[in-house]
Write a protein that holds these residues in place. Sequence first.
Motif, PDB file in Angstrom:
ATOM      1  N   ARG A   1     -18.292  40.663  39.645  1.00  0.00           N
ATOM      2  CA  ARG A   1     -17.669  39.463  40.512  1.00  0.00           C
ATOM      3  C   ARG A   1     -17.893  39.995  41.743  1.00  0.00           C
ATOM      4  NH1 ARG A   1     -12.188  37.169  41.725  1.00  0.00           N
ATOM      5  NH2 ARG A   1     -11.571  39.478  41.484  1.00  0.00           N
ATOM      6  N   PHE A   2     -18.423  39.071  42.610  1.00  0.00           N
ATOM      7  CA  PHE A   2     -18.719  39.505  44.026  1.00  0.00           C
ATOM      8  C   PHE A   2     -18.488  38.110  44.936  1.00  0.00           C
ATOM      9  CE2 PHE A   2     -22.516  37.497  42.196  1.00  0.00           C
ATOM     10  CZ  PHE A   2     -23.046  36.847  43.392  1.00  0.00           C
ATOM     11  N   GLU A   3     -18.260  38.562  46.091  1.00  0.00           N
ATOM     12  CA  GLU A   3     -17.909  37.508  47.093  1.00  0.00           C
ATOM     13  C   GLU A   3     -19.207  36.943  47.751  1.00  0.00           C
ATOM     14  OE1 GLU A   3     -16.355  38.189  51.635  1.00  0.00           O
ATOM     15  OE2 GLU A   3     -14.516  38.286  50.087  1.00  0.00           O
ATOM     16  N   GLY A   4     -19.378  35.578  47.693  1.00  0.00           N
ATOM     17  CA  GLY A   4     -20.389  34.926  48.026  1.00  0.00           C
ATOM     18  C   GLY A   4     -20.304  34.788  49.412  1.00  0.00           C
ATOM     19  N   PRO A   5     -21.548  34.048  50.323  1.00  0.00           N
ATOM     20  CA  PRO A   5     -21.559  34.086  51.570  1.00  0.00           C
ATOM     21  C   PRO A   5     -20.304  33.106  52.184  1.00  0.00           C
ATOM     22  CG  PRO A   5     -23.362  32.821  50.585  1.00  0.00           C
ATOM     23  CD  PRO A   5     -22.688  33.820  49.513  1.00  0.00           C
ATOM     24  N   ASP A   6     -19.730  32.258  51.395  1.00  0.00           N
ATOM     25  CA  ASP A   6     -18.708  31.188  51.732  1.00  0.00           C
ATOM     26  C   ASP A   6     -17.343  32.050  51.715  1.00  0.00           C
ATOM     27  OD1 ASP A   6     -18.765  31.223  49.171  1.00  0.00           O
ATOM     28  OD2 ASP A   6     -18.700  28.975  49.049  1.00  0.00           O
ATOM     29  N   GLY A   7     -17.308  33.219  51.044  1.00  0.00           N
ATOM     30  CA  GLY A   7     -15.974  33.754  50.859  1.00  0.00           C
ATOM     31  C   GLY A   7     -15.579  33.578  49.319  1.00  0.00           C
ATOM     32  N   ALA A   8     -16.068  32.655  48.686  1.00  0.00           N
ATOM     33  CA  ALA A   8     -15.538  32.484  47.404  1.00  0.00           C
ATOM     34  C   ALA A   8     -16.249  33.223  46.412  1.00  0.00           C
ATOM     35  CB  ALA A   8     -15.874  30.951  46.986  1.00  0.00           C
ATOM     36  N   ALA A   9     -15.341  33.447  45.048  1.00  0.00           N
ATOM     37  CA  ALA A   9     -15.826  34.546  44.216  1.00  0.00           C
ATOM     38  C   ALA A   9     -16.875  34.161  43.325  1.00  0.00           C
ATOM     39  CB  ALA A   9     -14.517  34.974  43.446  1.00  0.00           C
ATOM     40  N   ARG A  10     -17.977  34.891  43.056  1.00  0.00           N
ATOM     41  CA  ARG A  10     -19.133  34.491  41.940  1.00  0.00           C
ATOM     42  C   ARG A  10     -19.057  35.499  40.992  1.00  0.00           C
ATOM     43  NH1 ARG A  10     -21.712  30.282  44.212  1.00  0.00           N
ATOM     44  NH2 ARG A  10     -23.552  30.307  42.975  1.00  0.00           N
ATOM     45  N   ILE A  11     -19.998  35.233  39.922  1.00  0.00           N
ATOM     46  CA  ILE A  11     -20.369  36.256  39.205  1.00  0.00           C
ATOM     47  C   ILE A  11     -21.713  36.327  38.868  1.00  0.00           C
ATOM     48  CG2 ILE A  11     -18.258  35.890  37.509  1.00  0.00           C
ATOM     49  CD1 ILE A  11     -19.807  34.187  35.482  1.00  0.00           C
ATOM     50  N   GLY A  12     -22.186  37.568  38.526  1.00  0.00           N
ATOM     51  CA  GLY A  12     -23.643  37.909  38.344  1.00  0.00           C
ATOM     52  C   GLY A  12     -23.885  38.871  37.190  1.00  0.00           C
TER      53      GLY A  12
END
Length: 276
Positions: free
Chosen positions: A5-16
Motif C-alpha cells: 500500500r503506498f501514497e499516490g501523487p494526490d496523497g491518497a492510498a493505493r495498492i500495488g
Amino acid sequence: MKAVRFEGPDGAARIGALDGEVVHDAGPAPGVGFVPSAEGWARVATANGPALPLDTLRLLHPVNPGKIVAIGLNYRAHAEESELAVPEVPVVFAKFPSSLIGPGSAIVVPREETRPDWEGEVAVVIGRRTYRAERGNAREAIGGISALNDVSGRRAQLETPLRQFTLGKSFDTFTPMGPAIASIEDLDLDDIDVSTTVSGERMQQGNTRDLLFSILDLIVYLSAGLTLEPGDVIATGTPSGVGDSRTPPRYLRDGDTVEVSVSGVGTLHNPVAMER
C-alpha cells in the motif's frame, strides 16, 4: 507474490504488486488497505497500472486491521532472558491499530517512556473469516505474512501495577509493519527467518521453527471463541535479543534506525526519534 500500500501523487492510498524494485499500480486502496483474501490477491495479480520505481514511493503499513492480536514469550530463549516461566498456553495481549506506521516513518518515543525497546516479529495477516479452526484447516485462514516491530515501552509495560501490556505496546507509532504482505503459496510456515538490526548491529535472529506455539497452533487457539476477520493481524512473538534483557540494557535512542527482516517479505526499516 507481494502486495504493498503506498501514497499516490494526490496523497491518497493505493495498492500495488511489488516485483523486485518496481510496483505495478492496482488502483485505489479501500479503507481497510490491502486485505490478503482471494479477491485481494486476484486484484494485485492483474494489476495493469503504471510501473512505479519502488524508491520513489512512500510505502504505508499494508493493512488497517480491525484488531492486532499479539503473542508474548513465544520463543523459549526470550522467555528465559525475560526471567519468566515458559508458558503452557499462548500469552495473548492486544495492540491498538492506531499504533501502526509504515516503512520509513519514525518511531516516536513519548517523553515519559524511559525504556523503549524493539521486538522483531513475523506477522500473520488473516485472509478469510475464521471461527473455531482445526489443525487440518488452520492454514486456510492465513492470507499472507509481513514483518512487524512490536515496539515496547518497558516502563509502562513492566513498572506499572499489573504490567500494563496494552498501554506500553500501543503508544502512537509503536507498531511499524511492512514493507509488504507476501502470499504463503509454497511457504513453509515452520521455517521463516526473522531478524532485527538496530543502527547496524544485529540484535535478534530467529526462525519460526523455534516457536513454542506454531502459527497454525495460534490460529486454532485464538479462533476458539475469537472470530478472526480478514485483515486482522497476529504478531507471532519475538526471539531473544531484546534491549531490556541485555547487560547493560540497550534501549532505543534518538537517531537509531531499526530494521526487521522476514524471509520472503523483505526488510522493514524505521528511524527513531524522541518526542520533543
